[in-house]
Design a protein around this motif. Structure first.
Motif, mmCIF file in Angstrom:
data_model
loop_
_atom_site.group_PDB
_atom_site.id
_atom_site.type_symbol
_atom_site.label_atom_id
_atom_site.label_comp_id
_atom_site.label_asym_id
_atom_site.label_seq_id
_atom_site.Cartn_x
_atom_site.Cartn_y
_atom_site.Cartn_z
ATOM 1 N N SER A 678 29.573 -31.890 18.147
ATOM 2 C CA SER A 678 28.544 -31.322 17.288
ATOM 3 C C SER A 678 27.172 -31.519 17.921
ATOM 4 O O SER A 678 26.941 -32.480 18.663
ATOM 5 C CB SER A 678 28.585 -31.961 15.894
ATOM 6 O OG SER A 678 28.312 -33.347 15.964
ATOM 7 N N TRP A 679 26.243 -30.615 17.594
ATOM 8 C CA TRP A 679 24.860 -30.673 18.053
ATOM 9 C C TRP A 679 23.928 -30.843 16.866
ATOM 10 O O TRP A 679 24.167 -30.293 15.789
ATOM 11 C CB TRP A 679 24.473 -29.376 18.776
ATOM 12 C CG TRP A 679 24.965 -29.286 20.193
ATOM 13 C CD1 TRP A 679 26.109 -28.690 20.626
ATOM 14 C CD2 TRP A 679 24.314 -29.787 21.365
ATOM 15 N NE1 TRP A 679 26.220 -28.784 21.985
ATOM 16 C CE2 TRP A 679 25.128 -29.457 22.467
ATOM 17 C CE3 TRP A 679 23.126 -30.485 21.578
ATOM 18 C CZ2 TRP A 679 24.778 -29.798 23.778
ATOM 19 C CZ3 TRP A 679 22.778 -30.823 22.878
ATOM 20 C CH2 TRP A 679 23.598 -30.476 23.966
ATOM 21 N N ARG A 680 22.838 -31.595 17.086
ATOM 22 C CA ARG A 680 21.780 -31.692 16.097
ATOM 23 C C ARG A 680 20.433 -31.561 16.804
ATOM 24 O O ARG A 680 20.143 -32.303 17.741
ATOM 25 C CB ARG A 680 21.844 -33.021 15.357
ATOM 26 C CG ARG A 680 20.818 -33.126 14.239
ATOM 27 C CD ARG A 680 21.097 -34.285 13.298
ATOM 28 N NE ARG A 680 20.610 -35.553 13.783
ATOM 29 C CZ ARG A 680 21.361 -36.610 14.048
ATOM 30 N NH1 ARG A 680 22.668 -36.526 13.874
ATOM 31 N NH2 ARG A 680 20.834 -37.735 14.477
ATOM 32 N N PHE A 681 19.632 -30.592 16.370
ATOM 33 C CA PHE A 681 18.309 -30.356 16.924
ATOM 34 C C PHE A 681 17.271 -30.724 15.853
ATOM 35 O O PHE A 681 17.462 -30.438 14.669
ATOM 36 C CB PHE A 681 18.130 -28.894 17.342
ATOM 37 C CG PHE A 681 19.108 -28.437 18.395
ATOM 38 C CD1 PHE A 681 18.828 -28.612 19.742
ATOM 39 C CD2 PHE A 681 20.317 -27.848 18.034
ATOM 40 C CE1 PHE A 681 19.730 -28.195 20.714
ATOM 41 C CE2 PHE A 681 21.227 -27.420 18.998
ATOM 42 C CZ PHE A 681 20.934 -27.611 20.340
ATOM 43 N N PHE A 682 16.159 -31.330 16.280
ATOM 44 C CA PHE A 682 15.137 -31.733 15.320
ATOM 45 C C PHE A 682 13.755 -31.597 15.956
ATOM 46 O O PHE A 682 13.608 -31.648 17.189
ATOM 47 C CB PHE A 682 15.352 -33.177 14.857
ATOM 48 C CG PHE A 682 15.544 -34.166 15.966
ATOM 49 C CD1 PHE A 682 14.472 -34.811 16.557
ATOM 50 C CD2 PHE A 682 16.827 -34.461 16.427
ATOM 51 C CE1 PHE A 682 14.650 -35.724 17.576
ATOM 52 C CE2 PHE A 682 17.018 -35.374 17.459
ATOM 53 C CZ PHE A 682 15.923 -36.009 18.032
ATOM 54 N N THR A 683 12.730 -31.429 15.112
ATOM 55 C CA THR A 683 11.389 -31.224 15.631
ATOM 56 C C THR A 683 10.339 -31.593 14.587
ATOM 57 O O THR A 683 10.619 -31.609 13.379
ATOM 58 C CB THR A 683 11.187 -29.763 16.072
ATOM 59 O OG1 THR A 683 9.931 -29.632 16.746
ATOM 60 C CG2 THR A 683 11.201 -28.823 14.870
ATOM 61 N N PHE A 684 9.133 -31.906 15.064
ATOM 62 C CA PHE A 684 7.960 -32.144 14.223
ATOM 63 C C PHE A 684 6.739 -31.622 14.968
ATOM 64 O O PHE A 684 6.572 -31.892 16.157
ATOM 65 C CB PHE A 684 7.787 -33.634 13.914
ATOM 66 C CG PHE A 684 6.546 -33.952 13.125
ATOM 67 C CD1 PHE A 684 6.555 -33.879 11.746
ATOM 68 C CD2 PHE A 684 5.358 -34.286 13.759
ATOM 69 C CE1 PHE A 684 5.412 -34.149 11.010
ATOM 70 C CE2 PHE A 684 4.207 -34.568 13.031
ATOM 71 C CZ PHE A 684 4.243 -34.490 11.655
ATOM 72 N N HIS A 685 5.868 -30.863 14.269
ATOM 73 C CA HIS A 685 4.671 -30.289 14.874
ATOM 74 C C HIS A 685 3.471 -30.581 13.986
ATOM 75 O O HIS A 685 3.583 -30.571 12.748
ATOM 76 C CB HIS A 685 4.808 -28.773 15.043
ATOM 77 C CG HIS A 685 5.933 -28.370 15.943
ATOM 78 N ND1 HIS A 685 5.743 -27.938 17.232
ATOM 79 C CD2 HIS A 685 7.274 -28.347 15.729
ATOM 80 C CE1 HIS A 685 6.918 -27.658 17.782
ATOM 81 N NE2 HIS A 685 7.863 -27.901 16.887
ATOM 82 N N SER A 686 2.323 -30.800 14.618
ATOM 83 C CA SER A 686 1.078 -31.042 13.887
ATOM 84 C C SER A 686 -0.053 -30.317 14.600
ATOM 85 O O SER A 686 -0.229 -30.459 15.812
ATOM 86 C CB SER A 686 0.775 -32.544 13.807
ATOM 87 O OG SER A 686 -0.459 -32.769 13.163
ATOM 88 N N LEU A 687 -0.815 -29.538 13.833
ATOM 89 C CA LEU A 687 -1.917 -28.757 14.384
ATOM 90 C C LEU A 687 -3.169 -28.999 13.552
ATOM 91 O O LEU A 687 -3.160 -28.793 12.326
ATOM 92 C CB LEU A 687 -1.577 -27.267 14.382
ATOM 93 C CG LEU A 687 -2.710 -26.309 14.792
ATOM 94 C CD1 LEU A 687 -3.096 -26.533 16.258
ATOM 95 C CD2 LEU A 687 -2.296 -24.861 14.557
ATOM 96 N N ASN A 688 -4.248 -29.444 14.201
ATOM 97 C CA ASN A 688 -5.530 -29.623 13.527
ATOM 98 C C ASN A 688 -6.268 -28.287 13.511
ATOM 99 O O ASN A 688 -6.753 -27.816 14.542
ATOM 100 C CB ASN A 688 -6.381 -30.676 14.240
ATOM 101 C CG ASN A 688 -5.813 -32.073 14.062
ATOM 102 O OD1 ASN A 688 -5.254 -32.379 13.020
ATOM 103 N ND2 ASN A 688 -5.958 -32.894 15.080
ATOM 104 N N ILE A 689 -6.341 -27.689 12.335
ATOM 105 C CA ILE A 689 -7.046 -26.421 12.201
ATOM 106 C C ILE A 689 -8.555 -26.657 12.228
ATOM 107 O O ILE A 689 -9.322 -25.857 12.726
ATOM 108 C CB ILE A 689 -6.608 -25.709 10.907
ATOM 109 C CG1 ILE A 689 -5.083 -25.454 10.943
ATOM 110 C CG2 ILE A 689 -7.356 -24.406 10.707
ATOM 111 C CD1 ILE A 689 -4.535 -24.863 9.679
ATOM 112 N N GLY A 690 -8.987 -27.765 11.672
ATOM 113 C CA GLY A 690 -10.378 -28.185 11.683
ATOM 114 C C GLY A 690 -10.432 -29.689 11.578
ATOM 115 O O GLY A 690 -9.402 -30.372 11.611
ATOM 116 N N LYS A 691 -11.630 -30.251 11.441
ATOM 117 C CA LYS A 691 -11.752 -31.695 11.346
ATOM 118 C C LYS A 691 -11.107 -32.245 10.079
ATOM 119 O O LYS A 691 -10.698 -33.402 10.043
ATOM 120 C CB LYS A 691 -13.229 -32.092 11.397
ATOM 121 C CG LYS A 691 -13.874 -31.879 12.765
ATOM 122 C CD LYS A 691 -15.295 -32.411 12.772
ATOM 123 C CE LYS A 691 -15.928 -32.261 14.154
ATOM 124 N NZ LYS A 691 -17.317 -32.769 14.192
#
Length: 792
Positions: A678-691
């Motif tokens: 079996s495979w498990r893929f995972f991710t987390f992303h964070s983007l600062n749109i402004g201060k």
């Protein structure tokens, strides 16, 4: 005996050598330690070689891999002037103390530029910062569900490396209770109550050996010396039904003592749909369609104090109360058909449950600092009481071939007392040898009383199959010793041995007098070897080799022969004849600047016990969900993680894990030979749109999953969060969306023994919500950990 001899030789040899460990001690002008100060260590000769760490409760930041060379030290802490110094690390001169100039600031005046990674490697454990995940969650269990690399199934089991669930610790204490009870406690903890999540995939001998699936330690925030502060939080999310929560955190401290109080109250409501088709015989199938609604209320209260008796001795008390009131109402339709799709039998079921849950935990601790090198003696005593009362009413109405109804009701009362004593000594010898040793003793009693009845013409008739009385006692005593030493060639070796003596006694008095006793002693070796491999663009790659042996003991819930009625075609029961399983784990992994990036390992397990579904020996159409030892298994896995380092406008973590499970044994009396990858893929992303604005995304996908011999089709989820800070960063508002594509539908099939079934299951997972948190207070010594801006 051979392993013990080798360990003794190693410790005797290691005590003669010398190692290098750099300690940076940060204090204020009153010489009080500053907790959570950020320390940056940069090589003077190579400015791309940078190490980060934060000071602990003693104000000490330890760098285990510092070489004998000049470094530039940068120290920052909220409310204090930054400090920059140059030091020269030499043999015998690896401890430096600095004092920062302080100044009281209000919460709204704080501007922080320090960054923390979401995931970092620290010795043999992975540290996860929960703050970015807390903003998009309504409770602690949801934080764990969103944590990259962790998988939480729909029953609340948490998986790390293997097909065996991980143990759940809270503040270093194992929660020795059922999965359902642990999930209830995690759901009652507010999302902002977590300081950090420690993931130990291969824990050392310092930890309990009963963790072949690894350990997830949830470290709760406690009072720290930051002045008088607090916060209020509230939130909600809406699916088919809605969840609500509100709570507070208060902290007050002075130079010697710290007090804290936190509370949370939540209401939750959800629904689960389950559809299945099971082959009963070559010419008949059972089709089932069920919907279960699970409303409930939960309350949490945490409180405690820490007091410095003097410069060496600290005393602490921590208490937690978790309460839950839950209901479930399940309706299902059952239909047995022949090959021509003609009905042979039809019936409707309705099952109503009302549960009351209470958990009370009291912890006492004493920490004695032996010297300035970091040696200390830590002693804990803990008592936990838990109570669970479940009342059930059921109605089965048969439509075909005859029209009649069957009613029943009953109560199941369970209570548990759990005592823990633990004492750990960490000692740094002048030769820089680190020795860790300790003892631990646990004792618990558990009782279950189930009284069930049939209802006939307003009369109650005892149900002899479900009426049950069961008691259980357990005493586990352990002792361990491990030593770590830097060897020539920059090798770091850690070796240890743990001994655990297990005594268990289970006794069923109703309906028959049966009992079992387990009395055994086991030894669990541990080896850990690491060294720097290569530096790429200033980033150090470090390799690790780990071996450990573990045990997985059956819990009282899986031993209890009490019968839990699901419907007339399925019931659950424990197996008092279960034997413990043993696992030998080998793993090699690589980290880059404390960020785990690759691992490969193999688990060899014998006497593996698993949740199984057998056919009832008397009734062909009835299935039994129980536990059994099914033989041995070999599990091979590898894991990869990649990330952009924090500090910029955009930050992400992405990873993948592959597991290959191979079983060889007996299932329901027949030979078992089965494998699945079996495979498990995972991710987390964070983007600062402004201060003041941030967008986050997290998700996972499981391909060809496996759970207790159930083969799972592809499923997963994708979630988003949008956070905005206002009022000088005192107020934070977060919009969140979970499982936006509604892909958490789990399709399954089981083809083992006499059971052939397939179907799908979906909980009320797609939700949209709002979280609000307001922080207040005046801090003389501000708490950097809680105020760091996650501008990854």
């Amino acid at each position: 005996m051979r392993t013990l001899l080798l360990l003794s030789i190693f410790i005797a040899f290691a005590a003669r050598g010398a190692g290098q460990s750099l300690q940076i001690i940060v204090k204020d002008s009153q010489k009080e330690p500053l907790i959570g100060a950020t320390v940056q260590l940069t090589q003077v000769a190579d400015t791309t070689a940078v190490l980060f760490n934060t000071t602990d409760v003693s104000g000490v930041a330890v760098f285990e891999r510092a070489g004998q060379k000049p470094y530039r030290v940068n120290i920052s802490y909220i409310g204090y002037k930054p400090l920059e110094k140059t030091i020269s690390v030499k043999s015998g001169n690896a401890r430096f103390e600095f004092q920062l100039e302080e100044g009281a600031v209000s919460l709204g005046e704080v501007t922080v530029i320090a960054r923390r990674p979401l995931i970092r490697q620290e010795d043999d454990k992975m540290i996860i910062d929960p703050e970015p995940l807390a903003n998009i969650s309504t409770n602690t269990l949801e934080i764990l569900e969103s944590t990259p690399g962790l998988f939480v199934d729909q029953d609340g089991n948490i998986y790390l490396n293997s097909a065996t669930p991980a143990l759940v610790f809270i503040n270093g204490r194992e929660q020795r209770m059922s999965t359902q009870d642990v999930a209830n406690i995690l759901r009652s903890l507010p999302p902002g109550s977590i300081q950090q999540i420690e993931v130990l995939r291969t824990p050392s001998t310092k930890y309990d050996a009963s963790g072949s699936g690894g350990i997830v330690n949830v470290v709760l925030k406690k009072g720290v010396k930051i002045g008088r502060t607090g916060s209020f939080h509230a939130g909600m999310n809406q699916g088919v039904y809605g969840n609500r929560f509100a709570g507070f955190n208060l902290n007050n401290s002075n130079n010697k003592s710290t007090y804290y109080l936190s509370g949370n109250f939540s209401t939750r409501d959800g629904v689960e749909d389950l559809n299945s088709i099971r082959t009963l015989s070559p010419d008949s199938t059972l089709q089932q369609s069920a919907r279960t609604r699970t409303p409930g209320r939960q309350a949490y209260l945490g409180f405690g104090l820490n007091h410095d008796v003097n410069d060496k001795l600290n005393l602490s008390y921590d208490g937690r109360v978790n309460m839950g009131w839950s209901e479930s109402s399940a309706t299902n339709f059952n239909r047995i058909e022949n090959l021509e799709n003609l009905p042979l039998s039809e019936n409707d079921n309705r099952i109503d449950n009302q549960s009351r849950f209470l958990s009370l935990q009291q912890d006492l601790g004493a920490t004695f600092k032996i010297d300035t090198l970091g040696s200390e003696w830590d002693t804990k005593f803990s008592y936990t009481f838990s109570y669970n009362n479940n009342a059930q009413d059921y109605l089965s109405r048969f439509l075909l071939p005859f029209d009649f109804a069957l009613r029943g009701e009953g109560d199941n009362l369970q209570n548990r007392h759990f005592f823990l004593f633990q004492s750990d000594l960490t000692y740094f010898f002048p030769q820089k040898l680190k020795l860790e040793t300790g003892i631990k003793s646990t004792y618990q009693t558990y009782g279950s009383q189930a009284d069930y009845f049939f209802r006939s013409n307003d009369s109650l008739i005892v149900d002899p199959l479900r009426t049950n009385a069961f008691s259980y006692r357990e005493n586990i005593n352990a002792a361990y010793a491990q030593a770590s030493k830097t060897l020539p060639g920059k090798f770091l070796l850690k070796a240890g041995m743990r001994m655990e003596h297990t005594w268990m006694e289970g006794r069923q008095t109703v309906p028959a007098d049966t009992s079992f006793i387990i009395n055994r002693a086991d030894f669990f070796p541990y080896l850990y070897l690491s060294r720097p491999l290569v530096a790429i663009a200033g980033f150090e790659l470090r390799g690790f080799l780990i071996y450990r042996k573990t045990i997985n003991r059956p819990g009282y819930q899986s031993l209890n022969p009490y019968i839990k009625y699901i419907d007339q075609y399925l019931y659950e029961t424990g197996n008092p004849g279960l034997q413990p399983q043993f696992t030998d784990n080998f793993e090699a992994n690589i980290s880059m600047d404390d960020m785990p990036i690759f691992a490969v390992g193999r688990n060899y397990t014998k006497d593996i016990f698993s949740s199984v579904i057998y056919q009832d020996p008397q009734f062909e159409s009835v299935a039994v969900r129980t536990y059994d030892n099914v033989g041995k298994s070999r599990e091979t896995y590898f894991r990869m993680i990649g990330a952009i380092p924090p500090g910029g406008k955009y930050f992400f973590v992405v990873g993948a894990q592959y597991n290959l499970n191979e079983y060889d044994g007996v299932y329901e009396g027949a030979p078992l030979s089965f494998s699945r990858g079996s495979w498990r893929f995972f991710t987390f992303h964070s983007l600062n749109i402004g201060k003041q604005t941030k967008l986050t995304m997290n998700g996972f996908m499981m391909l060809r999953g496996l759970q207790n011999f159930y083969e799972l089709n592809t499923f997963g989820q994708l979630s988003f969060g949008l956070s905005q800070t206002l009022m000088g960063k005192k107020l934070q508002i977060t919009l969140n969306a979970r499982d936006v594509l509604r892909t958490m539908v789990t399709r399954f099939n089981l083809n083992q023994g006499a059971i052939l079934t397939e179907g799908d299951r979906y909980s009320d997972n797609q939700r949209f919500g709002l979280n609000i948190r307001y922080s207040f207070g005046l801090r003389k010594k501000d708490e950097q950990r809680n105020m760091l801006q996650y501008d990854e």
